[in-house]
Design an enzyme around this catalytic site. Structure first.
Site, mmCIF file in Angstrom:
data_model
loop_
_atom_site.group_PDB
_atom_site.id
_atom_site.type_symbol
_atom_site.label_atom_id
_atom_site.label_comp_id
_atom_site.label_asym_id
_atom_site.label_seq_id
_atom_site.Cartn_x
_atom_site.Cartn_y
_atom_site.Cartn_z
ATOM 1 N N SER A 158 31.497 39.208 40.507
ATOM 2 C CA SER A 158 30.360 38.435 40.028
ATOM 3 C C SER A 158 29.208 39.393 39.695
ATOM 4 C CB SER A 158 29.976 37.371 41.065
ATOM 5 O OG SER A 158 29.171 36.378 40.484
ATOM 6 N N ASP A 415 37.215 30.323 34.683
ATOM 7 C CA ASP A 415 35.934 30.696 35.281
ATOM 8 C C ASP A 415 34.826 30.632 34.231
ATOM 9 O OD1 ASP A 415 33.841 31.763 36.723
ATOM 10 O OD2 ASP A 415 34.608 33.824 36.659
ATOM 11 N N HIS A 442 36.844 32.162 39.595
ATOM 12 C CA HIS A 442 35.889 33.234 39.833
ATOM 13 C C HIS A 442 36.359 34.194 40.926
ATOM 14 C CE1 HIS A 442 31.901 34.762 39.062
ATOM 15 N NE2 HIS A 442 31.532 34.691 40.327
#
Length: 479
Positions: A158, A415, A442
């Protein structure tokens, strides 16, 4: 394979400058790190650096296993954080690597002693974070007597995945290769495509979605909007277990955001630890009763979903008070990861997940204005400065067209954050730098192996392992 729980990682603190770029600034803060040297081949073993992101770091950053889920209900940028750990540690054992992890400044326990007031937050940025990592590299190298023979590979997911890519780009003499999982390297003010992907993923049959599911979600939110227009706020508060009655316009938007967050979080993480996965959510939203008409059915099923969500998240009620939300964010004491992250969205990234586009399955009241205005309310950052801040970030790092080699971008195709990552190969830069995993969400690749993982995820991890092995072989001069 060594029992992953026999390792006892070492925890420490390094005193970092608050401002790496201010000559006269001598203030420091304690930054937390973890070290696992149980696998390390001390002569020439590599170093695997796990980069902390917008939340607390734990010892599991250098061990196997999934650590924690932190879900903030009713937050305008749908801030869902899961710490994914394991795969890089499995690789570390195979390659005899030293595993180290550094917590991001202003998150977890690495907080400036003066707190999180706006003046202190001026020292919070991705550029400062990269400088922290460079200093940490030097510290670890000295502490463990490392040399050029000890190859460094960085890992992150991320925002931390973006940091991993940027660290390789800005400090190529320190980091030989980088794995950037679900990394939003392209800053964007109006991230409307986030909810476009949410809608698309809710229709994806491979993960349990369907066109019928998306239709029912749209109808449910339309029914809530109609109820608000008709002045049925008290009934809505009762139906959805709200902490307060959404009377003010901004509270009505908060209600819509809170309900949308259930779907957004489900799609973003799917089978990686949130309250539902897409298949279960869609089953609830399409389980019709013939006694009710179509619109009432969708609304009632949304009520059931919200009730189940609150129970699974162990939440007493659904927050819908904008005033309470702003008041909580104005608190500068404690360790509010959300306040710190919101500051970074205002000064660097945007990432505001809006619903003004027709592809969004929720409510158009979830708009850019309702989110961007927090920058001026909380930090006195004028909204007109946001595009300039975001443009600078993309100019500084290269956006989603970075000219860096030996950075591996890994994304799942369901995602929403993949929209801001690198998902194509560029033969002019590196024709072997993208892995796109069908049916995963994710940062799924960062977790350790599980028997129930999709075959595509198994193959992706094998490919990541192959690329890392090639890098290490290249650095060692074997090929």
């Amino acid at each position: 394979m060594t029992n992953p729980f026999t390792a006892i990682p070492k925890e420490g603190r390094i005193h970092q400058p608050l401002n790496h770029f201010g000559i006269k600034n001598t203030k420091t803060f304690p930054q937390r790190f973890f070290v696992n040297d149980i696998y390390w081949q001390r002569s020439d073993g590599p170093v695997f650096l796990y980069i902390g992101g917008e939340g607390p770091l734990s010892k599991f950053s250098v061990l196997y296993g999934q650590h924690s889920l932190s879900l903030s209900q009713n937050k305008e940028i749908a801030h869902f954080t899961i710490t994914f750990c394991g795969h890089h540690v499995e690789m570390a054992e195979r390659h005899g690597a030293l595993v180290v992890a550094l917590e991001h400044r202003f998150y977890g326990e690495s907080i400036n002693p003066d707190g999180l007031d706006t003046e202190q937050l001026k020292d919070l940025s991705s550029q400062q974070a990269l400088a922290d990592l460079a200093v940490f590299h030097h510290y670890i190298s000295q502490r463990f007597g490392l040399s050029y023979k000890n190859t460094w590979i960085s890992f992150g997911g991320s925002y931390a995945g973006a940091l991993s890519a940027w660290l390789r780009g800005k400090f190529p003499h320190l980091i030989y290769g980088a794995v950037a999982s679900s990394a939003p390297v392209h800053a964007q003010l109006d991230f409307s495509s986030y909810n476009k992907v949410v809608g698309r993923s809710l229709m994806n049959k491979e993960v349990g979605g369907s066109k019928k599911c998306l239709t029912e979600v749209r109808e449910a939110f339309a029914a809530v909007e109609v109820a608000l227009l008709m002045g049925n706020e008290m009934q809505l508060a009762k139906d959805f277990g709200c902490c307060e009655t959404p009377v003010k316009p901004q509270d009505k938007t908060e209600l819509m955001q809170s309900l949308a967050d259930v779907f957004m979080g489900t799609v973003q993480y799917n089978e990686e630890g949130v309250a539902f996965n897409i298949e279960e959510l869609c089953h609830i939203m399409t389980n019709k009763s013939e006694a009710l008409n179509q619109k009432e059915e969708a609304y009632d099923r949304l009520i059931k979903l919200a009730e189940m969500y609150l129970a699974r998240m162990d939440a007493p009620c659904l927050d819908v008070s904008r005033e309470k939300f702003v008041l909580e964010l104005n608190s500068t004491t404690g360790r509010s990861s959300y306040r710190a992250w919101l500051y970074q969205t205002c000064t660097e990234f945007g990432f505001y997940q809006t619903c003004e586009d027709d592809t969004c399955p929720f409510s158009h009241t979830i708009n850019l204005q309702s989110q961007a205005e927090l920058c001026s309310q909380l930090f006195n950052i004028p909204q007109y400065s946001l595009p300039v801040n975001i443009d600078f970030t993309n100019q500084y790092y290269g956006g989603n067209r970075p000219q860096t080699r030996r950075v591996l971008y890994v994304n799942g195709n369901i995602d929403p954050w993949s929209e801001l990552s690198v998902t194509w190969n560029d033969a002019m830069v590196d024709n072997d730098r993208v892995i796109l995993i069908n049916g995963t969400a994710h940062c799924a690749d960062m977790n350790h192996y599980k028997a129930l993982d999709k075959p595509a995820l198994h193959r992706a991890r094998k490919e990541i392992e192959r690329r890392v092995a090639v890098w290490l072989t290249m650095q060692n001069g074997t090929i």
